[in-house]
Design a protein around this motif. Sequence first.
Motif, PDB file in Angstrom:
ATOM      1  N   LYS A   1       0.825  -1.213   0.000  1.00 42.35           N
ATOM      2  CA  LYS A   1       0.000   0.000   0.000  1.00 42.35           C
ATOM      3  C   LYS A   1       0.858   1.262   0.000  1.00 42.35           C
ATOM      4  O   LYS A   1       0.509   2.260  -0.654  1.00 42.35           O
ATOM      5  N   LEU A   2       1.982   1.244   0.722  1.00 41.72           N
ATOM      6  CA  LEU A   2       2.880   2.397   0.684  1.00 41.72           C
ATOM      7  C   LEU A   2       3.450   2.613  -0.717  1.00 41.72           C
ATOM      8  O   LEU A   2       3.568   3.748  -1.192  1.00 41.72           O
ATOM      9  N   LEU A   3       3.812   1.516  -1.384  1.00 44.02           N
ATOM     10  CA  LEU A   3       4.326   1.620  -2.753  1.00 44.02           C
ATOM     11  C   LEU A   3       3.227   2.126  -3.689  1.00 44.02           C
ATOM     12  O   LEU A   3       3.491   2.950  -4.578  1.00 44.02           O
TER      13      LEU A   3
ATOM     14  N   ASN B   1       7.511  -3.253  -7.324  1.00 45.98           N
ATOM     15  CA  ASN B   1       8.151  -2.178  -8.093  1.00 45.98           C
ATOM     16  C   ASN B   1       8.466  -2.655  -9.508  1.00 45.98           C
ATOM     17  O   ASN B   1       8.321  -1.906 -10.490  1.00 45.98           O
ATOM     18  N   HIS B   2       8.867  -3.921  -9.606  1.00 42.74           N
ATOM     19  CA  HIS B   2       9.168  -4.531 -10.908  1.00 42.74           C
ATOM     20  C   HIS B   2       7.887  -4.845 -11.692  1.00 42.74           C
ATOM     21  O   HIS B   2       7.760  -4.470 -12.867  1.00 42.74           O
ATOM     22  N   LEU B   3       6.937  -5.516 -11.044  1.00 45.74           N
ATOM     23  CA  LEU B   3       5.725  -5.932 -11.749  1.00 45.74           C
ATOM     24  C   LEU B   3       4.843  -4.739 -12.132  1.00 45.74           C
ATOM     25  O   LEU B   3       4.233  -4.731 -13.207  1.00 45.74           O
ATOM     26  N   TRP B   4       4.757  -3.778 -11.250  1.00 45.78           N
ATOM     27  CA  TRP B   4       3.934  -2.592 -11.524  1.00 45.78           C
ATOM     28  C   TRP B   4       4.646  -1.580 -12.417  1.00 45.78           C
ATOM     29  O   TRP B   4       4.031  -0.619 -12.863  1.00 45.78           O
ATOM     30  N   GLN B   5       5.951  -1.795 -12.618  1.00 43.79           N
ATOM     31  CA  GLN B   5       6.763  -0.879 -13.436  1.00 43.79           C
ATOM     32  C   GLN B   5       6.688   0.557 -12.897  1.00 43.79           C
ATOM     33  O   GLN B   5       6.514   1.520 -13.650  1.00 43.79           O
TER      34      GLN B   5
ATOM     35  N   ASP C   1      18.681  -7.780  -8.417  1.00 47.92           N
ATOM     36  CA  ASP C   1      18.753  -7.297  -9.803  1.00 47.92           C
ATOM     37  C   ASP C   1      17.402  -6.890 -10.372  1.00 47.92           C
ATOM     38  O   ASP C   1      17.335  -6.440 -11.517  1.00 47.92           O
ATOM     39  N   LEU C   2      16.316  -7.045  -9.588  1.00 48.00           N
ATOM     40  CA  LEU C   2      15.012  -6.574 -10.076  1.00 48.00           C
ATOM     41  C   LEU C   2      14.965  -5.043 -10.154  1.00 48.00           C
ATOM     42  O   LEU C   2      14.135  -4.488 -10.881  1.00 48.00           O
TER      43      LEU C   2
END
Length: 295
Positions: A78-80, A126-130, A293-294
């Motif tokens: 939720k913070l992200l 962060n990776h999946l949501w870009q 590395d993500l």
Amino acid sequence: MNHEIRSLDNCLAPAKLNLFLHVNGRRSDGYHLLQTVFQLLNYGDLLDFETRNDGVIRRITDIPGVAEESDLIVRAAKLLQIAAKKKDGQAKASLGANIAIKKILPMGGGLGGGSSDAATTLMTLNHLWQTGFSRTELMEIGLQLGADVPFFVFGQNAFAEGVGETLQAVQTPAAWYVVIEPGVSIPTALIFSSEELTRDTKLVKIADFSGHQRCFGKNDLEIVATKLFPVVAEAISWLKKYGDARMTGSGACVFCAFTDEEQADVVLMQLKTQKKHWKAWKASAIECHPLKDLI
């Protein structure tokens, strides 16, 4: 309605050990000033992530005693989500996720389980949501959840100072660890609030640790935890027969380093014979977080 499914499964949230932990002082806000070395292990919780486009964050695994809304996994997501909306406005308003967890690390064990889960959530989403946040930005988000979260986002073994948020990469020795879970959960606040906790250990430098890695320093929290929880003292005493055993974090888990896996196996066999009521396992030291590395 067709949804684009984007997912990552079996994302490791690795355990950490505090190879030493010194309490150097106390700030006016009550937080303690520390020095420690964090060591990552190839053992931890496993998380599965699946994105959704309705803005809903769900933990789809039940964890006894941990409400969904208070879980660090959900709070991290939720913070992200909030940070992404501030960054890109309505373009990120529909970001959501289903998150499942295979909980392996004990709660109240000093292994950083909840913090590691939160960091894995931040890095993976962060990776999946870009959303494109840098490692530093994710560490700042993670600090809102707890002092250990930035370390896991940092992604490598570290010499930590301050309240645990000032990090420098450090080389640690290759090792196999035997970790004992004595069967109690220790609230961190209980240990740090104790009148018996010494808070004036002399400051050390990263070079001091690098010159004496195998048995450097001590854990200042150990003397408090072992008085309050005698089973922790018992576990340390038993493991000391085989090496420099000590407690990690504020407890309750204790550990001992070995140079190879075979030595660790011998100790585990002895433990299973003599202390059947304790859970114990082995894990190897790793240099970097598997998801580093993500970012």
